[in-house]
Design an enzyme around this catalytic site. Structure first.
Site, mmCIF file in Angstrom:
data_model
loop_
_atom_site.group_PDB
_atom_site.id
_atom_site.type_symbol
_atom_site.label_atom_id
_atom_site.label_comp_id
_atom_site.label_asym_id
_atom_site.label_seq_id
_atom_site.Cartn_x
_atom_site.Cartn_y
_atom_site.Cartn_z
ATOM 1 N N ARG A 46 0.873 -1.182 0.000
ATOM 2 C CA ARG A 46 0.000 0.000 0.000
ATOM 3 C C ARG A 46 0.907 1.228 0.000
ATOM 4 O O ARG A 46 2.122 1.103 0.178
ATOM 5 C CB ARG A 46 -1.008 -0.006 1.158
ATOM 6 N N GLY A 47 0.283 2.395 -0.154
ATOM 7 C CA GLY A 47 1.072 3.625 -0.290
ATOM 8 C C GLY A 47 1.225 3.895 -1.787
ATOM 9 O O GLY A 47 1.653 2.993 -2.543
ATOM 10 N N ALA A 48 0.879 5.112 -2.211
ATOM 11 C CA ALA A 48 0.751 5.397 -3.643
ATOM 12 C C ALA A 48 1.971 4.990 -4.489
ATOM 13 O O ALA A 48 1.824 4.229 -5.455
ATOM 14 C CB ALA A 48 0.405 6.871 -3.830
ATOM 15 N N ARG A 89 -7.304 -0.432 -7.094
ATOM 16 C CA ARG A 89 -7.671 0.625 -6.128
ATOM 17 C C ARG A 89 -7.896 1.932 -6.906
ATOM 18 O O ARG A 89 -7.187 2.185 -7.889
ATOM 19 C CB ARG A 89 -6.577 0.810 -5.049
ATOM 20 N N GLN A 208 -2.010 2.639 9.827
ATOM 21 C CA GLN A 208 -0.701 2.691 9.155
ATOM 22 C C GLN A 208 0.321 3.471 9.969
ATOM 23 O O GLN A 208 1.523 3.208 9.887
ATOM 24 C CB GLN A 208 -0.832 3.346 7.770
ATOM 25 N N ASP A 249 -1.856 10.853 -2.235
ATOM 26 C CA ASP A 249 -2.210 9.760 -3.141
ATOM 27 C C ASP A 249 -2.583 10.278 -4.514
ATOM 28 O O ASP A 249 -2.458 9.575 -5.509
ATOM 29 C CB ASP A 249 -3.365 8.957 -2.542
ATOM 30 N N ASN A 259 -5.185 12.552 0.469
ATOM 31 C CA ASN A 259 -4.302 11.717 1.300
ATOM 32 C C ASN A 259 -5.199 10.948 2.266
ATOM 33 O O ASN A 259 -6.433 11.102 2.277
ATOM 34 C CB ASN A 259 -3.277 12.589 2.031
ATOM 35 N N LYS A 260 -4.591 10.150 3.091
ATOM 36 C CA LYS A 260 -5.325 9.283 4.019
ATOM 37 C C LYS A 260 -6.370 10.058 4.822
ATOM 38 O O LYS A 260 -6.134 11.191 5.235
ATOM 39 C CB LYS A 260 -4.298 8.617 4.947
HETATM 40 O O1 MRU Z 1 -4.469 3.294 1.927
HETATM 41 P P1 MRU Z 1 -2.987 3.499 1.820
HETATM 42 O O2 MRU Z 1 -2.235 3.005 3.006
HETATM 43 O O3 MRU Z 1 -2.454 2.987 0.514
HETATM 44 O O4 MRU Z 1 -2.849 5.071 1.786
HETATM 45 C C1 MRU Z 1 -1.598 5.690 1.793
HETATM 46 C C2 MRU Z 1 -1.665 7.094 2.213
HETATM 47 O O5 MRU Z 1 -2.672 7.744 2.154
HETATM 48 C C3 MRU Z 1 -0.440 7.681 2.746
HETATM 49 O O6 MRU Z 1 -0.765 8.644 3.687
HETATM 50 C C4 MRU Z 1 0.481 8.351 1.824
HETATM 51 O O7 MRU Z 1 0.714 9.629 2.171
HETATM 52 C C5 MRU Z 1 0.314 8.366 0.415
HETATM 53 S S1 MRU Z 1 1.526 7.285 -0.172
HETATM 54 C C6 MRU Z 1 3.085 8.022 0.106
#
Ligand code: MRU
Length: 357
Positions: A46-48, A89, A208, A249, A259-260
């Protein structure tokens, strides 16, 4: 050494299983593209940026699995693989960016045979992975000057090496630290010799921050304090936070940044307390095709993520649940967007456009 994403010689994509961290450091080998697609969906990776790199590896793996020698049929099957990986996703644009790059590298080649196209897919995926490592190091250095000696930085979710193709625990080649994006900025400031402390939001519901960011910073020897998400405002009010750095993201042309979930509320708290709020992300996270954040699709995930922690049920049966995984921070709440090509500030429409090539 631990790597977030690794391509083995036989095309297998090896991932550290992020669902099991921090208690177990286990790798998962995706032996076909469908396994890789499932690993993106179920958050093994996970993580962009990490999703983008893994997706590229998955497309290359899928190309390798195609058995036909007919070029037309190969291309049709390759398209199908790209669609499956691209459908895993919806929010992180790096996924679509990586799949498009793979499509271009393979389908853009004229007069090539099937074996050559498979080779091109493998090479492009390796290139995307290698570039990601360098991008994060550069991005980190570009942002390090925003963090002063002795400051405490608050971050949300995990935008560290685990969210990219990062390596852990090595000083091989140019990789001197496991960078990442937002954590890359913090780590670069730490490597400059500054005394940096970090507040890591636990990041409900998938945790996370607690599971991954705390693990990663501890491994890097950076002072980290875990807080629950609802403690962030209190910490700001008490003057315990000097800077906020988060990842992204997907960033729209005008600088609105997805973002998250919880990042938007943090940005408002930051504004109320006069704390600079930075977004750190590679150029591949900028979606130049959309004018603003209203166009960013927000993923809604399994309701069980909210009702349960592990196997423990927290909420009564039959209750209504809402589980959006991301939110959008409006550009006016962002002090700067830090990328590998430089730093963008308001007006973002112009500054982000200058970073485009
Ligand atoms: O759902 P995830 O864990 O894939 O989401 C990731 C995020 O939102 C992170 O905060 C992140 O900043 C983006 S990836 C560097």
């Amino acid at each position: 050494m631990i790597k977030t994403v690794e391509f083995l010689e036989n095309g297998i994509v090896r991932l550290i299983d992020q669902r099991l961290l921090p208690t177990e450091e286990v790798v998962v080998d995706c032996k076909n593209y469908l396994e890789l697609a499932e690993a993106i969906k179920n958050m093994t990776v996970r993580g962009a940026p990490a999703i983008g790199v893994a997706a590229a590896g998955g497309v290359a793996l899928g190309a390798r699995e195609i058995t036909t020698t007919d070029i037309g049929k190969f291309k049709a099957e390759f398209e199908k693989i790209c669609d499956v990986i691209g459908g895993t996703r919806p929010t992180a644009v790096n996924l679509f960016w990586a799949v498009e790059r793979m499509r271009g590298a393979v389908l853009g080649a004229t007069g090539a045979g099937v074996e050559e196209l498979k080779g091109r897919a493998a090479n492009e995926a390796k290139k995307i992975l290698a570039e990601d490592l360098l991008i994060n190091e550069t991005l980190g250095k570009n942002g390090a000057d925003f963090i002063g000696d002795g400051e405490t930085v608050l971050t949300h979710c995990n935008a560290g090496a685990l969210a990219t193709a990062g390596h852990f625990g090595t000083a091989l080649g140019v990789i001197k630290a496991a960078f990442g994006t937002a954590l890359g900025v913090i780590k670069a400031a730490h490597l400059q010799g500054k005394r940096i402390s970090v507040f890591a939001d636990e990041t409900r519901p998938f945790l996370q921050g607690a599971r991954l960011t705390a693990w990663e910073l501890k491994k890097e020897g950076i002072d980290v304090t875990l807080i629950t998400d609802n403690m962030a405002g209190y910490c700001m009010k008490k003057g315990l936070v000097q800077k906020i750095v988060v990842g992204a993201d997907r960033i729209a042309r005008n600088g609105d940044a997805a973002n998250k979930i919880g990042t938007y509320s943090l940005s408002i708290l930051a504004k109320a307390h006069g704390i600079p709020f930075y977004v750190a992300a590679p150029i591949s996270t900028i979606d130049y095709n959309i004018p603003n954040g209203d166009h960013i699709p927000i993923e809604e995930r399994d309701l069980r993520e909210v009702t349960h922690v592990g196997n423990r049920q927290l909420a009564p049966d039959g209750i209504k649940i809402f589980n959006p995984a991301f939110d959008v921070t409006p550009n006016e709440n962002i002090a700067a967007i830090i990328t590998e090509r430089g730093v963008a500030t308001a007006p973002f429409e112009q500054s982000l456009d200058k970073l485009r090539r």
